[in-house]
Design a protein around this motif. Structure first.
Motif, PDB file in Angstrom:
ATOM      1  N   THR A  76       1.583 -21.349  17.515  1.00 22.69           N
ATOM      2  CA  THR A  76       0.837 -21.775  18.701  1.00 22.69           C
ATOM      3  C   THR A  76       1.682 -22.609  19.655  1.00 22.69           C
ATOM      4  O   THR A  76       1.282 -22.855  20.787  1.00 22.69           O
ATOM      5  N   ALA A 107       2.005 -25.334  24.644  1.00 29.00           N
ATOM      6  CA  ALA A 107       1.534 -24.182  23.875  1.00 29.00           C
ATOM      7  C   ALA A 107       2.443 -22.977  24.091  1.00 29.00           C
ATOM      8  O   ALA A 107       3.307 -22.959  24.962  1.00 29.00           O
ATOM      9  N   THR A 108       2.205 -21.955  23.305  1.00 26.48           N
ATOM     10  CA  THR A 108       3.087 -20.799  23.242  1.00 26.48           C
ATOM     11  C   THR A 108       3.119 -19.992  24.531  1.00 26.48           C
ATOM     12  O   THR A 108       2.143 -19.949  25.281  1.00 26.48           O
ATOM     13  N   MET A 111       3.304 -15.568  21.484  1.00 30.02           N
ATOM     14  CA  MET A 111       2.811 -15.456  20.115  1.00 30.02           C
ATOM     15  C   MET A 111       2.577 -13.986  19.789  1.00 30.02           C
ATOM     16  O   MET A 111       1.454 -13.480  19.776  1.00 30.02           O
ATOM     17  N   ASP A 240      -4.578 -16.909  16.621  1.00 25.61           N
ATOM     18  CA  ASP A 240      -4.420 -18.016  15.693  1.00 25.61           C
ATOM     19  C   ASP A 240      -5.666 -18.892  15.768  1.00 25.61           C
ATOM     20  O   ASP A 240      -6.045 -19.339  16.853  1.00 25.61           O
ATOM     21  N   ARG A 244      -5.031 -27.355  14.765  1.00 23.87           N
ATOM     22  CA  ARG A 244      -3.747 -27.669  15.384  1.00 23.87           C
ATOM     23  C   ARG A 244      -3.767 -29.060  16.028  1.00 23.87           C
ATOM     24  O   ARG A 244      -4.814 -29.664  16.264  1.00 23.87           O
ATOM     25  N   PRO A 248       0.156 -28.671  20.553  1.00 25.12           N
ATOM     26  CA  PRO A 248       0.484 -27.808  19.410  1.00 25.12           C
ATOM     27  C   PRO A 248       1.958 -27.753  19.040  1.00 25.12           C
ATOM     28  O   PRO A 248       2.292 -27.349  17.921  1.00 25.12           O
ATOM     29  N   THR A 263      -8.454 -25.197  17.118  1.00 27.15           N
ATOM     30  CA  THR A 263      -7.877 -24.517  18.275  1.00 27.15           C
ATOM     31  C   THR A 263      -7.897 -22.992  18.099  1.00 27.15           C
ATOM     32  O   THR A 263      -7.648 -22.480  17.012  1.00 27.15           O
ATOM     33  N   VAL A 265      -6.022 -19.709  19.815  1.00 25.45           N
ATOM     34  CA  VAL A 265      -4.990 -19.180  20.710  1.00 25.45           C
ATOM     35  C   VAL A 265      -4.969 -17.670  20.538  1.00 25.45           C
ATOM     36  O   VAL A 265      -4.928 -17.166  19.409  1.00 25.45           O
ATOM     37  N   LEU A 296      -6.243 -19.962  25.498  1.00 32.34           N
ATOM     38  CA  LEU A 296      -6.151 -21.122  24.625  1.00 32.34           C
ATOM     39  C   LEU A 296      -7.380 -21.998  24.818  1.00 32.34           C
ATOM     40  O   LEU A 296      -7.705 -22.382  25.941  1.00 32.34           O
TER      41      LEU A 296
END
Length: 652
Positions: A76, A107-108, A111, A240, A244, A248, A263, A265, A296
């Motif tokens: 994440t 955040a990502t 992913m 995901d 988290r 994250p 969380t 995501v 998210l």
């Protein structure tokens, strides 16, 4: 201890070379690693045998062995950096579909599940006009496998079933793929589920919010007519649902421990394409339409006494392209039009938590939009047996709408030129240059107006980037080597740390990229080296400066594998980073070694058993792709300590 680790790393390298002596005794098909790296102008393509040897289950392992590309460990919070520049500064596609911007700088932005990747191609800096819009610092393209890539010759149906277990995090993963074809029709469906506990780093510290809770899907259908036209639709999703951190990508803050959050995501990707696989002559049309989403939701806290407002957001992207390749003798012209529409919606979520008005912000949702239309042409010319060039031009028009209804627009021209000259059969000189008009990028939709109202959209300026690269490649058959100098200078990169939307920064990455590889009858060994000096507004970039760039310094990486018997293969990867001085701190050096052994018993058709020892020396280290190592307020996510992993896959 560090010297001892590096010594073992070198010994591991030498241990692969004795396979030369056994080449006459064990007669196996040569290992093809030509797809591993396409040295021309820095293009890196991880595919074929090298990708199979990596067997990546997470994005952080996809580019192991490549010093110029780094990814962080938490799904994440995962981000991919190329020479220290975040992938948000690049044109990123999955099966041709443009990926959405990140919702939140913690955040990502990537992913994905690489388990069924067919290839991952990175083009740093200079790219062609037909690679797409907004390729400010290059491009990254991920391609997933088709049914034809998985089916054995003569088969019309097949499947893959796999299970794995990691001892450190006690992560159990299971996956199943089914695929087939009938006449011109083919299909593929795939599902993957991973669950586990929080992992421990090399010092024994357990990291809250690191337990795996990931679900992935991929589906493809395609039909190919006798004349070669292929219509394909694919869809994939990675989700995901783990508990988290509020941020994250941070292990915790040193001065305050926040609760974990439930969380969610999710990244989704859909692609529809039509092209002629047998195209010849001057008519080779290609059509693509894609949709991607990055979502998210911070979720509810584990501690109900938490009082700050929650937040969340989603960025949706539509993109399309129509192009054709025209042939003129030894010249090829690819020309067409493309577009993307991107919309980001988010902000603080109204509910039982503190109104962000107490922080001068306000509740969402709010929306930003941007639209881009481009026209492009790229010529590729073979002027002689020793001299070739690629040169192109694209024009883009883009409009942008802020959350408050402010509308701005601009247009720009991008151009590129790259050439290769073969001094001899073994030595090739290369040079490339580009000017890129990148337009506007969305802000972080998850926190629009969260702390302060966003203002001054009229002052925003389109991002523009200059890229250059010069190098030499040597290829003598078994040996290949590459050395290059590179520089990327990006201006008007939208600031992430100001409510004033006119605030922007200038980011520069410059340095050295080099590689040396040897392939032999039973295996290969390849080392890479990158030095990247990354600055933001003239200062060495910090790891938490809103993440458009990361400090890198000197990175060395190694990948190798060889067959020790008909049924057995061994190999591994290694990475070492030298210490790096920043303005107010030093990033420590680190070394990590990962080894694997793979067994494919000839008596059990389709079975593969793989054992891994990851982080052999149980090193404590923080990857150069991870934020917070130079910030006294942050406990950064260090990488997992030593782990033993076992994988079993059955093809049927």
């Amino acid at each position: 201890m560090a010297a001892k680790k590096l010594s073992v790393l070198l010994l591991m390298s030498m241990a692969l070379v004795p396979g030369l002596a056994s080449a006459e005794e064990i007669l196996l098909d040569p290992i093809n690693v030509s797809g591993e790296t396409e040295a021309q102008h820095g293009t890196l393509s991880v595919s074929g045998e090298a990708l199979e040897d990596l067997a990546p289950k997470e994005m952080s392992r996809l580019f192991a062995g490549e010093s110029s590309v780094m990814s962080s460990v938490i799904p994440t919070g995962n981000k991919t950096y190329v020479n220290g520049l975040d992938s948000s500064m690049m044109n990123v596609t999955v099966d041709g579909t443009l990926q959405s911007d990140g919702v939140f700088h913690h955040a990502t932005t990537g992913m994905f599940n690489p388990a069924l990747f067919k290839a991952a191609t990175v083009k740093p800096g200079v790219v062609a006009a037909d690679d797409g819009p907004r390729a400010n610092a290059g491009s990254i393209s991920y391609e997933t496998k088709d049914a034809a890539d998985l089916l054995e010759v003569g088969d019309n149906f097949g499947g893959l079933a796999g299970m794995s277990f990691d001892s450190n995090s006690k992560t159990f993963r299971s996956n199943l793929a089914l695929f087939g074809r009938q006449g011109g029709f083919e299909y593929l469906v795939y599902g993957d589920r991973a669950t586990g506990d929080n992992y421990k780093d090399g010092s024994g510290t357990t990291y809250r919010g690191s337990a795996a809770d990931l679900t992935s899907f991929l589906g493809k259908i395609a039909y190919q007519w006798d004349n070669g036209y292929r219509l394909e639709f694919s869809g994939s999703e990675s989700r995901d649902d783990g508990w988290r951190q509020a941020r994250p990508n941070f292990g915790d803050l040193t001065g305050a421990v926040f609760p974990l959050f439930d969380t969610e995501v999710k990244q989704s990707n859909y692609a529809l394409s039509l092209k002629n696989e047998n195209a010849a002559g001057g008519f080779s049309p290609e059509f693509h339409l894609g949709f991607s989403s990055s979502f998210l939701n911070q979720g509810n806290p584990s501690d109900p006494s938490y009082t700050r407002a929650l937040w969340g957001g989603e960025v949706e992207t539509w993109n399309g392209k129509v192009q054709n390749e025209f042939l003129f003798g030894k010249h090829s012209l690819t020309a067409g039009i493309d577009f993307f529409n991107q919309e980001g919606t988010g902000g603080a979520i109204a509910g039982t938590y503190t109104d962000p008005l107490t922080l001068s912000g306000s509740f969402g949702p709010y929306t930003e939009k941007t639209r881009n239309l481009g026209i492009f042409a790229q010529m590729r010319s073979e002027f002689s047996d020793v001299f070739s060039m690629s040169y192109g031009l694209r024009a883009d028009y883009q409009s942008f709408t802020g959350w408050d209804g402010t509308k701005i627009s601009d247009e720009g021209i991008s151009y590129n030129v790259a050439g290769s000259y073969a001094v001899s059969n073994a030595v090739t000189l290369e040079a490339a240059y580009s000017q890129v008009w990148g337009g506007y990028e969305l802000g972080e939709t998850g926190i629009i107006n969260y702390s302060f109202p966003w203002v001054n959209y009229q002052g925003m300026r389109a991002q523009e980037t200059e890229n250059m690269r010069i190098g030499v490649t040597v290829n003598t058959g078994n040996w290949d080597a590459h050395f290059a100098l590179f520089r990327t200078d990006a201006e008007n990169v939208r600031a992430r740390n100001s409510a004033d939307q006119a605030q922007a920064s200038n980011i520069v990455s410059e340095g050295i990229d080099a590689s040396l590889g040897y392939s032999f009858a039973t295996g290969y060994l390849r080392g890479t080296y990158t030095y990247a000096d990354v600055t933001e507004d003239g200062q060495t970039s910090s790891t938490t400066n809103y993440y458009s760039a990361q400090p890198v310094g000197h990175i060395l990486a190694l990948q190798g594998a060889f067959d020790v018997a008909t049924d057995w293969k061994v190999g591994g990867t290694a990475e070492a980073a030298l210490s790096l001085d920043l303005a107010a701190s030093r990033l420590p050096a680190y070394e990590v070694v990962n080894l694997f052994a793979e067994y494919k018993p000839s008596k059990v058709e389709g079975l593969t058993v793989r054992a891994e020892i990851n982080n052999l020396f149980d090193s404590y280290y923080v990857s150069r792709a991870t934020q917070g190592s130079d910030n006294s307020r942050v406990l950064p996510f260090s990488e997992p300590g030593r782990s033993f992993a076992l994988y079993a896959t059955l093809a049927f």
